[in-house]
Design a protein around this motif. Structure first.
Motif, PDB file in Angstrom:
ATOM      1  N   ALA A 119      13.703  -8.126 -14.376  1.00 36.06           N
ATOM      2  CA  ALA A 119      12.817  -7.033 -15.062  1.00 36.06           C
ATOM      3  C   ALA A 119      13.407  -6.749 -16.691  1.00 36.06           C
ATOM      4  N   LYS A 120      14.819  -6.582 -16.473  1.00 32.35           N
ATOM      5  CA  LYS A 120      15.374  -6.468 -17.762  1.00 32.35           C
ATOM      6  C   LYS A 120      15.326  -7.574 -18.477  1.00 32.35           C
ATOM      7  N   HIS A 121      15.354  -8.745 -18.047  1.00 33.08           N
ATOM      8  CA  HIS A 121      14.993  -9.975 -19.074  1.00 33.08           C
ATOM      9  C   HIS A 121      13.711  -9.931 -19.681  1.00 33.08           C
ATOM     10  N   HIS A 122      12.737  -9.766 -18.758  1.00 28.28           N
ATOM     11  CA  HIS A 122      11.265  -9.845 -19.070  1.00 28.28           C
ATOM     12  C   HIS A 122      10.874  -8.586 -20.153  1.00 28.28           C
ATOM     13  N   LEU A 123      11.409  -7.478 -19.753  1.00 30.21           N
ATOM     14  CA  LEU A 123      11.127  -6.162 -20.627  1.00 30.21           C
ATOM     15  C   LEU A 123      12.214  -5.627 -21.536  1.00 30.21           C
ATOM     16  N   ARG A 124      12.017  -5.916 -22.634  1.00 32.23           N
ATOM     17  CA  ARG A 124      12.881  -5.107 -23.807  1.00 32.23           C
ATOM     18  C   ARG A 124      12.374  -4.604 -24.602  1.00 32.23           C
ATOM     19  N   LYS A 125      12.645  -3.182 -24.676  1.00 31.93           N
ATOM     20  CA  LYS A 125      12.237  -2.089 -25.339  1.00 31.93           C
ATOM     21  C   LYS A 125      13.121  -1.001 -25.554  1.00 31.93           C
ATOM     22  N   ASP A 126      13.142  -0.510 -26.550  1.00 29.82           N
ATOM     23  CA  ASP A 126      14.257   0.994 -26.682  1.00 29.82           C
ATOM     24  C   ASP A 126      13.838   2.016 -25.972  1.00 29.82           C
ATOM     25  N   ASN A 127      12.321   2.152 -25.627  1.00 30.66           N
ATOM     26  CA  ASN A 127      11.903   3.383 -24.775  1.00 30.66           C
ATOM     27  C   ASN A 127      11.980   2.944 -23.117  1.00 30.66           C
ATOM     28  N   LEU A 128      12.597   2.162 -22.630  1.00 33.54           N
ATOM     29  CA  LEU A 128      12.546   1.690 -21.568  1.00 33.54           C
ATOM     30  C   LEU A 128      14.075   1.747 -20.906  1.00 33.54           C
ATOM     31  N   TYR A 129      14.111   2.561 -19.811  1.00 38.09           N
ATOM     32  CA  TYR A 129      15.466   2.780 -19.097  1.00 38.09           C
ATOM     33  C   TYR A 129      15.285   2.353 -17.596  1.00 38.09           C
ATOM     34  N   PHE A 130      16.152   1.542 -17.026  1.00 40.93           N
ATOM     35  CA  PHE A 130      16.281   0.900 -15.966  1.00 40.93           C
ATOM     36  C   PHE A 130      17.177   1.675 -14.959  1.00 40.93           C
ATOM     37  N   ILE A 131      16.786   1.953 -13.898  1.00 37.81           N
ATOM     38  CA  ILE A 131      17.513   2.583 -12.751  1.00 37.81           C
ATOM     39  C   ILE A 131      17.464   1.687 -11.429  1.00 37.81           C
ATOM     40  N   ASN A 132      18.668   1.402 -10.986  1.00 34.24           N
ATOM     41  CA  ASN A 132      18.748   0.262  -9.807  1.00 34.24           C
ATOM     42  C   ASN A 132      18.834   1.282  -8.422  1.00 34.24           C
ATOM     43  N   SER A 133      17.882   1.770  -7.947  1.00 35.08           N
ATOM     44  CA  SER A 133      17.896   2.862  -6.818  1.00 35.08           C
ATOM     45  C   SER A 133      16.701   2.913  -6.125  1.00 35.08           C
ATOM     46  N   ASP A 134      16.488   3.361  -4.761  1.00 32.75           N
ATOM     47  CA  ASP A 134      15.314   3.556  -3.995  1.00 32.75           C
ATOM     48  C   ASP A 134      15.272   5.208  -3.661  1.00 32.75           C
ATOM     49  N   ARG A 135      15.921   5.729  -4.761  1.00 34.37           N
ATOM     50  CA  ARG A 135      16.075   7.207  -4.474  1.00 34.37           C
ATOM     51  C   ARG A 135      15.410   7.989  -5.643  1.00 34.37           C
ATOM     52  N   LEU A 136      14.270   8.639  -5.517  1.00 33.21           N
ATOM     53  CA  LEU A 136      13.559   9.159  -6.719  1.00 33.21           C
ATOM     54  C   LEU A 136      14.331  10.183  -7.332  1.00 33.21           C
ATOM     55  N   ASP A 137      15.327  11.075  -6.476  1.00 40.18           N
ATOM     56  CA  ASP A 137      16.231  11.996  -7.155  1.00 40.18           C
ATOM     57  C   ASP A 137      17.399  11.366  -8.098  1.00 40.18           C
ATOM     58  N   SER A 138      17.306  10.151  -8.166  1.00 39.34           N
ATOM     59  CA  SER A 138      18.112   9.528  -9.362  1.00 39.34           C
ATOM     60  C   SER A 138      17.541   9.436 -10.545  1.00 39.34           C
ATOM     61  N   VAL A 139      16.251   9.912 -10.701  1.00 40.33           N
ATOM     62  CA  VAL A 139      15.399   9.838 -11.942  1.00 40.33           C
ATOM     63  C   VAL A 139      15.386  11.153 -12.474  1.00 40.33           C
ATOM     64  N   GLN A 140      15.557  11.631 -13.865  1.00 38.54           N
ATOM     65  CA  GLN A 140      15.557  12.747 -14.403  1.00 38.54           C
ATOM     66  C   GLN A 140      14.125  12.754 -15.242  1.00 38.54           C
ATOM     67  N   GLY A 141      13.771  14.112 -15.440  1.00 35.65           N
ATOM     68  CA  GLY A 141      12.626  14.409 -16.224  1.00 35.65           C
ATOM     69  C   GLY A 141      11.320  14.499 -15.249  1.00 35.65           C
ATOM     70  N   LYS A 142      10.303  14.786 -16.149  1.00 36.76           N
ATOM     71  CA  LYS A 142       8.750  14.918 -15.718  1.00 36.76           C
ATOM     72  C   LYS A 142       7.954  13.740 -16.397  1.00 36.76           C
ATOM     73  N   PHE A 143       7.048  13.406 -15.692  1.00 33.00           N
ATOM     74  CA  PHE A 143       6.197  12.389 -16.285  1.00 33.00           C
ATOM     75  C   PHE A 143       4.779  12.456 -16.127  1.00 33.00           C
ATOM     76  N   ASP A 144       4.086  11.679 -17.117  1.00 35.52           N
ATOM     77  CA  ASP A 144       2.579  11.910 -17.258  1.00 35.52           C
ATOM     78  C   ASP A 144       1.702  10.932 -16.208  1.00 35.52           C
ATOM     79  N   ALA A 145       2.398   9.923 -16.084  1.00 36.35           N
ATOM     80  CA  ALA A 145       2.121   8.896 -15.181  1.00 36.35           C
ATOM     81  C   ALA A 145       3.002   8.402 -14.326  1.00 36.35           C
ATOM     82  N   VAL A 146       2.552   7.976 -13.069  1.00 36.09           N
ATOM     83  CA  VAL A 146       3.578   7.155 -11.786  1.00 36.09           C
ATOM     84  C   VAL A 146       2.732   5.789 -11.743  1.00 36.09           C
ATOM     85  N   ILE A 147       3.298   4.755 -11.835  1.00 35.38           N
ATOM     86  CA  ILE A 147       2.915   3.467 -11.371  1.00 35.38           C
ATOM     87  C   ILE A 147       3.285   3.016 -10.080  1.00 35.38           C
TER      88      ILE A 147
END
Length: 171
Positions: free
Chosen positions: A45-73
Motif C-alpha cells: 500500500a505504501k508503494h501504491h499510495l503516496r501522499k502527504d495526508n496519508l498515514y499508515f499504521i501496521n496493526s489490527d487494533r483500533l486503539d492504535s489510531v488517534q483522532g476522530k473520522f468523518d468516514a470509515v472504509i
C-alpha cells in the motif's frame, strides 16, 4: 467512494495492497489513516499510495489510531472476522466517529447463484487454511450493524447482489 467529501478525515481498515484506492486518494485532500494488520500488504500500500495526508499504521487494533473520522472504509474486511470481533469493532468504532460520520462497507453476501456459492465457499476455506481466518460462512453484516447502533443509509448491488456496497450512519 465518490460519496466521501474530498476534505473528510477517513479511516481505511484492512485496505490490503491499496490498489483499489489509487485514483481516489489522488483527489482526496483530507487526512487518511490506513490501518492494515498485514505488514506485507501495508508495504505494498505504501508503494501504491503516496501522499502527504496519508498515514499508515501496521496493526489490527483500533486503539492504535488517534483522532476522530468523518468516514470509515471497510472493504472486504468483516467477512474475515468472527461475530464477536465484528461486534467489538463496530462498537469501538463509535468512539472514533464524528456525529455525522458514515461507514462504507463493501463485502460478499449470500447468493442464490451456484457459482457465487461455490466461489464463496472456496474463498472462505482458502482463507481458513492459508491465514487461519475463523469464519465458516458469511456474517450477517446488516444485523451486526443494526445491533451496534448503525442505520442503513444507501445500498448498491454488484454481481446480482453477491457483492454489496452499503453506507451506514449512526442512529
Amino acid at each position: 467512494m465518490n460519496l466521501i467529501d474530498t476534505q473528510a478525515d477517513v479511516l481505511i481498515i484492512g485496505g490490503g495492497d491499496g490498489i483499489d484506492y489509487v485514483d481516489w486518494i489522488c483527489s482526496h485532500s483530507g487526512q487518511v489513516v490506513y490501518l492494515e494488520a498485514s505488514l506485507s500488504m501495508l508495504q505494498r500500500a505504501k508503494h501504491h499510495l503516496r501522499k502527504d495526508n496519508l498515514y499508515f499504521i501496521n496493526s489490527d487494533r483500533l486503539d492504535s489510531v488517534q483522532g476522530k473520522f468523518d468516514a470509515v472504509i471497510l472493504h472486504f474486511v468483516l467477512d474475515t472476522m468472527n461475530d464477536e470481533s465484528i461486534a467489538y469493532l463496530l462498537a469501538s468504532l463509535k468512539n472514533k466517529l464524528h456525529l455525522k460520520a458514515k461507514l462504507f462497507i463493501t463485502d460478499f453476501y449470500p447468493s442464490r447463484k451456484i457459482n457465487h456459492q461455490l466461489l464463496t465457499w472456496g474463498m472462505i476455506n482458502l482463507f481458513r487454511v492459508l491465514v487461519k481466518h475463523p469464519r465458516r460462512n458469511l456474517p450477517n453484516y446488516h444485523q451486526h450493524l443494526i445491533d451496534a447502533g448503525y442505520q442503513l443509509d444507501k445500498s448498491t448491488n454488484f454481481s446480482n447482489g453477491w457483492i454489496k456496497s452499503r453506507v451506514y450512519k449512526l442512529n
